[in-house]
Structure formats: C-alpha cells, structure tokens
Design an enzyme around this catalytic site. Structure first.
Site, PDB file in Angstrom:
ATOM      1  N   LYS A 118       1.044  -7.941 -11.461  1.00  0.00           N
ATOM      2  CA  LYS A 118       1.496  -7.244 -10.248  1.00  0.00           C
ATOM      3  C   LYS A 118       3.010  -7.164 -10.299  1.00  0.00           C
ATOM      4  CE  LYS A 118      -0.594  -5.557  -6.586  1.00  0.00           C
ATOM      5  NZ  LYS A 118      -1.978  -5.061  -6.620  1.00  0.00           N
TER       6      LYS A 118
HETATM    7  P1  NAD Z   1      -0.478   2.614   1.159  1.00  0.00           P
HETATM    8  O1  NAD Z   1       0.983   2.388   1.166  1.00  0.00           O
HETATM    9  O2  NAD Z   1      -1.021   3.915   0.658  1.00  0.00           O
HETATM   10  O3  NAD Z   1      -1.093   2.382   2.620  1.00  0.00           O
HETATM   11  C1  NAD Z   1      -0.829   1.249   3.391  1.00  0.00           C
HETATM   12  C2  NAD Z   1      -1.154   1.617   4.834  1.00  0.00           C
HETATM   13  O4  NAD Z   1      -1.068   0.451   5.648  1.00  0.00           O
HETATM   14  C3  NAD Z   1      -0.194   2.635   5.428  1.00  0.00           C
HETATM   15  O5  NAD Z   1      -0.925   3.499   6.277  1.00  0.00           O
HETATM   16  C4  NAD Z   1       0.763   1.763   6.255  1.00  0.00           C
HETATM   17  O6  NAD Z   1       1.380   2.470   7.308  1.00  0.00           O
HETATM   18  C5  NAD Z   1      -0.218   0.730   6.764  1.00  0.00           C
HETATM   19  N1  NAD Z   1       0.384  -0.522   7.202  1.00  0.00           N
HETATM   20  C6  NAD Z   1       1.382  -1.255   6.636  1.00  0.00           C
HETATM   21  N2  NAD Z   1       1.616  -2.359   7.353  1.00  0.00           N
HETATM   22  C7  NAD Z   1       0.738  -2.333   8.385  1.00  0.00           C
HETATM   23  C8  NAD Z   1       0.466  -3.201   9.466  1.00  0.00           C
HETATM   24  N3  NAD Z   1       1.161  -4.318   9.653  1.00  0.00           N
HETATM   25  N4  NAD Z   1      -0.514  -2.854  10.320  1.00  0.00           N
HETATM   26  C9  NAD Z   1      -1.234  -1.726  10.144  1.00  0.00           C
HETATM   27  N5  NAD Z   1      -1.025  -0.873   9.141  1.00  0.00           N
HETATM   28  C10 NAD Z   1      -0.050  -1.174   8.282  1.00  0.00           C
HETATM   29  O7  NAD Z   1      -1.096   1.388   0.325  1.00  0.00           O
HETATM   30  P2  NAD Z   1      -2.546   1.268  -0.301  1.00  0.00           P
HETATM   31  O8  NAD Z   1      -2.469   1.659  -1.730  1.00  0.00           O
HETATM   32  O9  NAD Z   1      -3.536   1.919   0.598  1.00  0.00           O
HETATM   33  O10 NAD Z   1      -2.728  -0.322  -0.293  1.00  0.00           O
HETATM   34  C11 NAD Z   1      -3.183  -1.022   0.866  1.00  0.00           C
HETATM   35  C12 NAD Z   1      -3.704  -2.386   0.433  1.00  0.00           C
HETATM   36  O11 NAD Z   1      -4.763  -2.201  -0.528  1.00  0.00           O
HETATM   37  C13 NAD Z   1      -2.693  -3.288  -0.272  1.00  0.00           C
HETATM   38  O12 NAD Z   1      -3.014  -4.626   0.043  1.00  0.00           O
HETATM   39  C14 NAD Z   1      -2.964  -3.032  -1.747  1.00  0.00           C
HETATM   40  O13 NAD Z   1      -2.555  -4.116  -2.561  1.00  0.00           O
HETATM   41  C15 NAD Z   1      -4.472  -2.909  -1.702  1.00  0.00           C
HETATM   42  N6  NAD Z   1      -5.065  -2.205  -2.853  1.00  0.00           N
HETATM   43  C16 NAD Z   1      -4.697  -0.937  -3.171  1.00  0.00           C
HETATM   44  C17 NAD Z   1      -5.301  -0.305  -4.243  1.00  0.00           C
HETATM   45  C18 NAD Z   1      -5.003   1.119  -4.601  1.00  0.00           C
HETATM   46  O14 NAD Z   1      -5.667   1.646  -5.517  1.00  0.00           O
HETATM   47  N7  NAD Z   1      -4.086   1.797  -3.929  1.00  0.00           N
HETATM   48  C19 NAD Z   1      -6.267  -0.980  -5.016  1.00  0.00           C
HETATM   49  C20 NAD Z   1      -6.636  -2.276  -4.651  1.00  0.00           C
HETATM   50  C21 NAD Z   1      -6.029  -2.873  -3.559  1.00  0.00           C
END
Ligand code: NAD
Length: 428
Positions: A118
């Site tokens: 990461k």
């Molecule tokens: P992203 O940046 O596309 O979306 C994150 C979302 O969460 C946004 O809408 C943001 O405004 C919102 N957010 C941030 N802080 C917040 C809070 N305190 N309360 C409510 N909403 C909040 O990111 P993503 O890629 O969707 O990732 C989200 C989570 O999923 C992370 O933990 C990431 O590690 C995990 N993840 C992502 C992927 C991927 O393929 N993108 C894969 C596995 C895990």
C-alpha cells in the site's frame, strides 16, 4: 526464531500506529486458529520493506511544496506485491503498513499470486488542481522506480486516485523503460490496457458477497433496506448495483454528509448530481443527515465504503443494521467487532467483501502480460466464481471452528502465506 532482545522489542517501530496495531491484533487473534509455526507468525507480523520519500511539487502559483509519500510492501512470498495508492491528509507509514498487511491476507484468501502493498501521499487532493496532482503523481512514481515493477510491486487506485492517476504512473514508468509497460499498474484506462470491468469491480464484488451471504441466511437481497457510507468508486458502484437489483437504498453519504429517504433514493440521479457538482454537497433528494447519524439509521444492511475506523466501541451499540458489509478497508475497530459479535450483527469482512478490486486487477495484469483481452461478461463471471469460492471457504471455516467471518477470512489467507513461506524457508 528467538524473540527480539529486550531493547529491540521496546524500540518504537516507525510504522507503529493505532491502525497498524489493529492489523497486528487481528492477526494475533487469527494465528491460534490458523495454527502456524511461531517463527513464520513472527516474520509475518512485520512488513518486508517500507519506504518514505519526499516529493517536491511545483504548485500553479509557482512555489514548491514538498509532500511526504510512502510505499509499504508487506510480503513477496506468493509473488509481486500489489496494492493501492491513496492521496489523503491521513496517509502515514503506519496506515500503509496496516493496509499492506491486509492486502497480503486478501490476495492469499482469493488465491491470487500476489503479496500485499500500500502507498500514498499525505496531501489534500481536493484543494489541488489537476496539473498539480499530475506533477505530484509523476514525481512520486519516479521516486518509487527502484521498488516497483510488473514482477515486483504493482500499484492500483485507492482513495482519491483513479484511472487518470494510473495512466500518469504507467506513462512515467514507461518513459523510463523506453516502451509501453501497461502491466506496471492496474485500474488504468481501457485505452492503455485497462480491464473493461476494473472500475466497477470492487463495488460490484461487494454486492456479489452480500448476495452470497443473503443466500446463506435465506434473505432476499431485493427485500433489504440498505445504507451506503461513501459515494466514491466503491460506495457509488455498490449503491448503483443494489439499486439495479431492486434493493431499497435508503441513505448514502460522502465526505460532505448524508442523504436519507425512507422511500428509497434514486441512485442514478444522485450519481449525476455528484458527477456535476463533484460531491453530494447541497443535494436535496432527501433529508440531510450527518455521517455519524447515517451509521445509526434503521436499516437491514449497512455498507461501509468510505474509510477506516468508522464503527468503534463508541457507536457500535447504536448500529441498527442486521448486517454490515465492509467495502472499505478496516472500517470496524476491534472493540466494535466484539460488540457487533455480541449483538449478533453479521460482519462481512473487508478482506473478503472488497476483494473484487484486486481480483479484477489480477485479471488485468494477466491480460496485459499476455496481450490478450477478455470481454466484460467473461471477467464478471470469473470474478463471481473467485468470490464465491472464497466466500464458501470462509463461511465453512467459520461454522466449523465457531469463529467470526473475519477470523475465518484471516485464517484462510494466513494459512496460504504460511504454507508458502514454510515451503520456501526464511532466507538465508
Ligand atoms: P474514493 O475516494 O473513490 O471514495 C471515497 C468516498 O468516501 C468519497 O465519496 C468520499 O467523499 C467519502 N468519504 C471520505 N471520508 C468520509 C467520511 N468520513 N464519511 C463519509 N464519507 C466519506 O475511494 P474508494 O476507492 O471508493 O475507496 C473507499 C474505501 O474502499 C477505502 O477504504 C479503500 O481503501 C477501499 N477499497 C477501494 C478499492 C478500489 O478498488 N477503489 C478496493 C478495495 C478497497
């Protein structure tokens, strides 16, 4: 392996933060069930390599700002390390170390030939212009050149990074090699070797896992009232898929707060709003709720798809969902896990539930290496098969050993890595 000398054992480790301690505590809870040798367990408690870089970026006004950047590679026993790059104000070495460790168990649980990594940059991406983010990304990639590569470490998108970020990373890496190297990153645009289903993979995978859990419990997914925290890549797609399958999505939120409508939200309309305005801020499609209130709304399934540490010892007693699906990494604290367990609220753990992303990333890497591309339907079917196989192994182990799904998922992943490490031996 003997325990470290007293002085070493008490020396603070650079990645020792609350999130890293949580990842290690989860590991320690799983180890007795996994029943692996002590020296193997001790080795796996630490990341193999952690690096910190400082990234000078010329801002649009002409001055330079130096941002801290990190990459942690937890285990390369099963193959190259794999994991996202996030841009966020809370990125730290410890956060990356915890997330890298979870990536190792996740890849192993899905039987992908990868270890976990990461990385990220501590910055406020929303306050930066696109050219500033591009310069940051290109310099960060350049600083990581000695430790990344298609057979070494393969980045992917995470919080606040996306297809465009991956395109800049791929281009920067390729410029140094002198030819196109699409397999250096996953989650890139389709025009440069991205996978047709990668963008939707994590969110769609979350819903596939929820569907399997509903099948086991005799629930109909389309009869559930769902709340989704986070409206980005994972939460936005999960909400979309749930809505398309006929489930009632009664609330969603992003960093600007939440929107609640007992009658169910029109998710495509909210997607359009977020696309136009950059977030859900100001949206009047339902009653505004805070993110704290959203987590405590009355619903059947709560999808956590924003960030880590959202359900804690403080609010776990007030959660009213019957099931929690962890789309985000590490959204439930150890204390909360215990409380949710006592309250018989089923938690679908992150390393299983959000594994759709890395699984389709693996498909993307394989397609890039072979220069042979699959259709959307082929990828979707292969993903469903992989997730369902992992789900069944986790479910059966949890029943057999009477442990939580989280412990069962960790045990499955840890055993795969431990078997490989035992076969290879700890060098030298
Ligand atoms: P992203 O940046 O596309 O979306 C994150 C979302 O969460 C946004 O809408 C943001 O405004 C919102 N957010 C941030 N802080 C917040 C809070 N305190 N309360 C409510 N909403 C909040 O990111 P993503 O890629 O969707 O990732 C989200 C989570 O999923 C992370 O933990 C990431 O590690 C995990 N993840 C992502 C992927 C991927 O393929 N993108 C894969 C596995 C895990």
């Amino acid at each position: 392996m003997a325990s470290p000398p007293e002085a070493l054992a008490h020396a603070p480790l650079e990645w020792d933060t609350p999130l890293y301690r949580m990842a290690v505590a989860q590991f320690d809870q799983a180890v007795p069930v996994a029943d692996i040798p002590d020296d193997i367990a001790e080795r796996l408690r630490y990341p193999e390599r952690s690096i910190i870089v400082s990234i000078p970026v010329r801002m649009d006004e002409g001055h330079r700002v130096v941002f801290p950047g990190y990459r942690v590679q937890h285990s390369s026993i099963l193959g190259p390390t794999k994991g996202g790059i996030r841009y966020d104000l809370e990125v730290s070495l410890g956060e990356c170390a915890a997330l890298a460790m979870w990536m190792t168990w996740k890849c192993a649980l899905l039987r992908l030939p990868y270890g976990g990594a990461k990385g990220g940059v501590r910055c406020e991406p929303r306050s930066m212009s696109l050219p500033e983010v591009e310069r940051l990304t290109r310099r960060f990639t350049s600083d990581l050149l000695p430790v990344i590569g298609p057979q070494e470490d393969i980045p992917a998108p995470d919080m606040a990074t996306n297809e465009q970020t991956m395109a800049w990373m791929m281009d920067t890496y390729s410029m140094q090699r002198g030819y196109a190297v699409p397999e250096i990153v996953t989650g890139k645009p389709i025009s440069i070797g991205g996978s047709v289903f990668r963008h939707e993979a994590t969110g769609a995978g979350v819903v596939m896992v929820m569907m399997r859990a509903c099948d086991k419990l005799g629930w109909r997914l389309d009869a559930q009232r769902c709340v989704v925290q986070g409206f980005g890549n994972v939460g936005g797609i999960a909400a979309h898929e749930l809505h398309a399958l006929g489930a009632r999505v009664v609330a969603v939120s992003d960093v600007s707060g939440g929107i609640h409508s007992e009658a169910g939200l029109d998710i495509p309309a909210l997607e359009e709003y977020a696309h136009l305005h950059g977030s859900l801020e100001g949206c009047t499609a339902g009653l505004r709720v805070t993110n704290e209130e959203l987590l405590e709304l009355d619903c059947d399934i709560l999808v956590l798809a924003a960030r880590e540490d959202q359900i804690t010892g403080e609010n776990a007693w007030r959660v009213r969902a019957r099931m929690i699906a962890e789309g985000a990494n590490g959204p439930t604290s150890l204390e909360a896990d215990q409380i949710l367990g006592e309250r018989r609220i089923l938690v679908l753990p992150d390393i299983l539930t959000n594994a759709g992303g890395v699984t389709v990333s693996y498909f993307e890497w394989v397609q890039d290496l072979g220069r042979l591309f699959w259709t959307r339907d082929e990828i979707r079917a292969k993903l469903a098969e992989k997730l369902s196989d992992a789900f069944d192994r986790v479910w059966d182990l949890a029943e057999d050993r009477e442990v939580s799904l989280r412990t069962a998922a960790l045990v499955s992943g840890i055993r795969e890595v431990s078997n490989a490490l035992e076969a290879r031996g700890i060098f030298p």
